[in-house]
Design a protein around this motif. Structure first.
Motif, PDB file in Angstrom:
ATOM      1  N   GLU A 256       3.883   5.979  -5.344  1.00  0.00           N
ATOM      2  CA  GLU A 256       3.828   6.193  -6.790  1.00  0.00           C
ATOM      3  C   GLU A 256       2.727   7.192  -7.154  1.00  0.00           C
ATOM      4  O   GLU A 256       2.915   8.053  -8.010  1.00  0.00           O
ATOM      5  CB  GLU A 256       3.610   4.854  -7.519  1.00  0.00           C
ATOM      6  CG  GLU A 256       4.920   4.083  -7.671  1.00  0.00           C
ATOM      7  CD  GLU A 256       4.722   2.602  -7.928  1.00  0.00           C
ATOM      8  OE1 GLU A 256       3.598   2.188  -8.286  1.00  0.00           O
ATOM      9  OE2 GLU A 256       5.700   1.862  -7.758  1.00  0.00           O
TER      10      GLU A 256
ATOM     11  N   ASP B 264       0.832  -1.212   0.000  1.00  0.00           N
ATOM     12  CA  ASP B 264       0.000   0.000   0.000  1.00  0.00           C
ATOM     13  C   ASP B 264       0.862   1.256   0.000  1.00  0.00           C
ATOM     14  O   ASP B 264       0.594   2.216  -0.734  1.00  0.00           O
ATOM     15  CB  ASP B 264      -0.908   0.041   1.237  1.00  0.00           C
ATOM     16  CG  ASP B 264      -2.032  -0.978   1.139  1.00  0.00           C
ATOM     17  OD1 ASP B 264      -2.232  -1.540   0.036  1.00  0.00           O
ATOM     18  OD2 ASP B 264      -2.688  -1.226   2.163  1.00  0.00           O
TER      19      ASP B 264
ATOM     20  N   GLU C  87       3.860   1.576  -1.030  1.00  0.00           N
ATOM     21  CA  GLU C  87       4.546   1.704  -2.316  1.00  0.00           C
ATOM     22  C   GLU C  87       3.606   2.296  -3.366  1.00  0.00           C
ATOM     23  O   GLU C  87       3.978   3.175  -4.132  1.00  0.00           O
ATOM     24  CB  GLU C  87       5.053   0.330  -2.768  1.00  0.00           C
ATOM     25  CG  GLU C  87       5.956   0.401  -3.985  1.00  0.00           C
ATOM     26  CD  GLU C  87       6.627  -0.932  -4.300  1.00  0.00           C
ATOM     27  OE1 GLU C  87       6.127  -1.989  -3.837  1.00  0.00           O
ATOM     28  OE2 GLU C  87       7.649  -0.916  -5.005  1.00  0.00           O
ATOM     29  N   ARG C  88       2.351   1.832  -3.361  1.00  0.00           N
ATOM     30  CA  ARG C  88       1.379   2.353  -4.326  1.00  0.00           C
ATOM     31  C   ARG C  88       1.113   3.838  -4.066  1.00  0.00           C
ATOM     32  O   ARG C  88       1.078   4.653  -4.983  1.00  0.00           O
ATOM     33  CB  ARG C  88       0.081   1.535  -4.241  1.00  0.00           C
ATOM     34  CG  ARG C  88      -0.746   1.559  -5.520  1.00  0.00           C
ATOM     35  CD  ARG C  88      -2.163   1.089  -5.265  1.00  0.00           C
ATOM     36  NE  ARG C  88      -2.728   1.747  -4.115  1.00  0.00           N
ATOM     37  CZ  ARG C  88      -3.138   1.124  -3.001  1.00  0.00           C
ATOM     38  NH1 ARG C  88      -3.072  -0.175  -2.918  1.00  0.00           N
ATOM     39  NH2 ARG C  88      -3.637   1.814  -1.992  1.00  0.00           N
ATOM     40  N   ASP C  89       0.951   4.183  -2.789  1.00  0.00           N
ATOM     41  CA  ASP C  89       0.693   5.595  -2.454  1.00  0.00           C
ATOM     42  C   ASP C  89       1.862   6.483  -2.844  1.00  0.00           C
ATOM     43  O   ASP C  89       1.678   7.627  -3.256  1.00  0.00           O
ATOM     44  CB  ASP C  89       0.416   5.733  -0.949  1.00  0.00           C
ATOM     45  CG  ASP C  89      -0.953   5.161  -0.591  1.00  0.00           C
ATOM     46  OD1 ASP C  89      -1.737   4.892  -1.526  1.00  0.00           O
ATOM     47  OD2 ASP C  89      -1.222   4.971   0.602  1.00  0.00           O
TER      48      ASP C  89
END
Lengths: 95, 347
Positions: free
Chosen positions: B30, B24, B26-28
């Motif tokens: 990006e 999560d 890592e996605r945020d």
């Protein structure tokens, strides 16, 4: 105490199915060959990639964040660079 | 799960695992990179980036205290990885099976890698790794208190994986959202690998605790010795932690030491039950009203003694690090001389 100061290398990895090399980090090494070997051990321990580039950090010139607005600005007022700027008469095919 | 939902007890059915939280983060990270950056000069820009949960990058302006504080934290984090190779390295030649030995080697190799990721992140703040190494060796910078405890039996390797790496993950998962980009990215990478460390440690203890009575006793003894030092890893309690308030305002830290410690205790209770081992705290009970466990705090006087250099293995650890550094000087010199010679030949 430390008399040796090895240069810094930036490391780029292209993943197995990736199209381009991506920056993954940096390391210190005395020469390019050792930089490559250490990068192999450090950044591809779990099959993260199939190709490695190492570049001396000294060789990289970066744009400055202070002037980024002015630096990248000209792109905004040249809308004619985009295909959507142009009117296409109705009925034209394959354009 | 998002940001501060981190405090949700992990044993609830359907709660996201630590690895999911890393994904999560890592996605945020990006997503944040794709947002427009705030405008403004120096301090306005800095505070706006932090308020928007975007990342401060190496060439951005930052307050000098932010830079200094990060150098201290990241460097000491890196030092901990490097010194942390010693207690486990102590058992490489004596691991009980070839499989366990290979795993331990891979793990210690990871720790070296984590040290390097972190030194690289620290260097983006304008310090030199060689300088940080010197500061570790001459005691001007610290490393985690935990690595000043000895590994007396094979089961200690399991306890370190489960408890020490477990505590490290609880501490590091929120750091995946730290406001300084290079640190957050290093933490994401570290946490993914750390999760392997924690699980392999847990497996060691599980095999031992379901083995012979002697093996089980060895596992229990290791847990008994590592429990409180692991709790102390989260640092001094609220009010005695000088950097917490500022670090939280800058979104380097997301939770207080006590919040993270509580989360760790809550996590471990269920895991200890499945190991069929007990945690050495008679005061450890479920508090229904608060929805958490009550537990006995670690001995903070001991923590401060260890941090000041007077734990069981402080001198041994630094002496070893220093000997490796000084003994390796001729090898580094040789590598440098060879690189120079080769550069001359190809020029």
């Amino acid at each position: 105490m430390s008399t040796t100061d090895w240069p810094l290398w930036e490391v780029f990895v292209r993943p197995r199915r990736g199209l381009a090399h991506t920056h993954v980090g940096s390391l210190h090494a005395p020469d390019a060959e050792l930089a490559l070997r250490n990068a192999r051990d450090l950044y591809t321990r779990r099959q993260e990639g199939v190709s490695l580039w190492v570049v001396p950090a000294m060789s990289i010139t970066a744009s400055s964040p202070d002037e980024k607005d002015a630096f990248f600005d000209p792109a905004a007022d040249k809308v004619y660079r985009h295909p959507t700027f142009y009117d296409v008469p109705e009925g034209v095919a394959h354009l | 799960m998002y940001g501060n939902d981190f405090s949700e007890p992990p044993e609830q059915p359907g709660a996201r695992s630590l690895l999911d939280q890393v994904a999560d983060a890592e996605r945020d990270l990006e997503l944040a990179a794709q947002q427009d950056r705030p405008t403004g000069t120096e301090d306005d820009y800095f505070m706006a980036v932090i308020a928007a949960d975007q990342k401060i990058e190496p060439r951005d302006w930052m307050p000098e205290k932010y830079r200094k504080n990060l150098i201290r934290q990241i460097a000491q984090h890196a030092h901990s990885e490097i010194i942390g190779m010693q207690p486990e390295g102590n058992w490489i030649s004596r691991a009980p099976t070839l499989k366990r030995k290979a795993i331990l080697l891979a793990k210690v190799q990871d720790e070296a890698g984590h040290g390097l990721y972190l030194y690289a992140a620290a260097e983006t703040l304008g310090v030199d790794r060689a300088e940080l190494s010197d500061m570790l060796i001459d005691g001007r910078q610290k490393y985690s208190s935990i690595f000043n405890y000895p590994t007396l039996t094979w089961a200690d390797v399991g306890a370190i994986g489960w408890l020490v790496d477990g505590a490290a993950i609880v501490n590091q998962v929120p750091l995946c959202r730290a406001s300084y980009g290079p640190y957050a990215r290093a933490m994401i990478r570290v946490c993914k690998e750390e999760s392997f460390h924690q699980r392999q440690g847990y497996e060691i203890l599980h095999v031992l605790s379901h083995g012979t009575p002697e093996q089980k006793a060895m596992a229990q003894d290791a847990v008994d010795r590592w429990w409180y030092p692991s709790l102390a890893m989260f640092g001094p309690p609220e009010g005695e932690s000088p950097n917490t308030a500022q670090s939280m305002a800058w979104k380097v830290k997301r939770f207080t030491n006590d919040e993270l410690r509580q989360r760790f205790v809550d996590m471990c209770v269920g895991q200890a039950e499945i190991l069929d081992l007990t945690l050495p705290d008679p005061g450890l009970v479920w508090n229904e009203a608060e929805g958490r466990h009550d537990y006995t705090q670690p001995d903070y006087d001991e923590l401060f003694r260890v941090i000041k250099g007077n734990g069981p293995c402080n001198r041994e650890r630094i002496t070893h690090r220093k000997a490796a550094h000084e003994g390796g000087q001729w090898v580094r010199d040789a590598a440098e001389a060879y690189a120079k010679k080769k550069a001359k030949v190809s020029a």
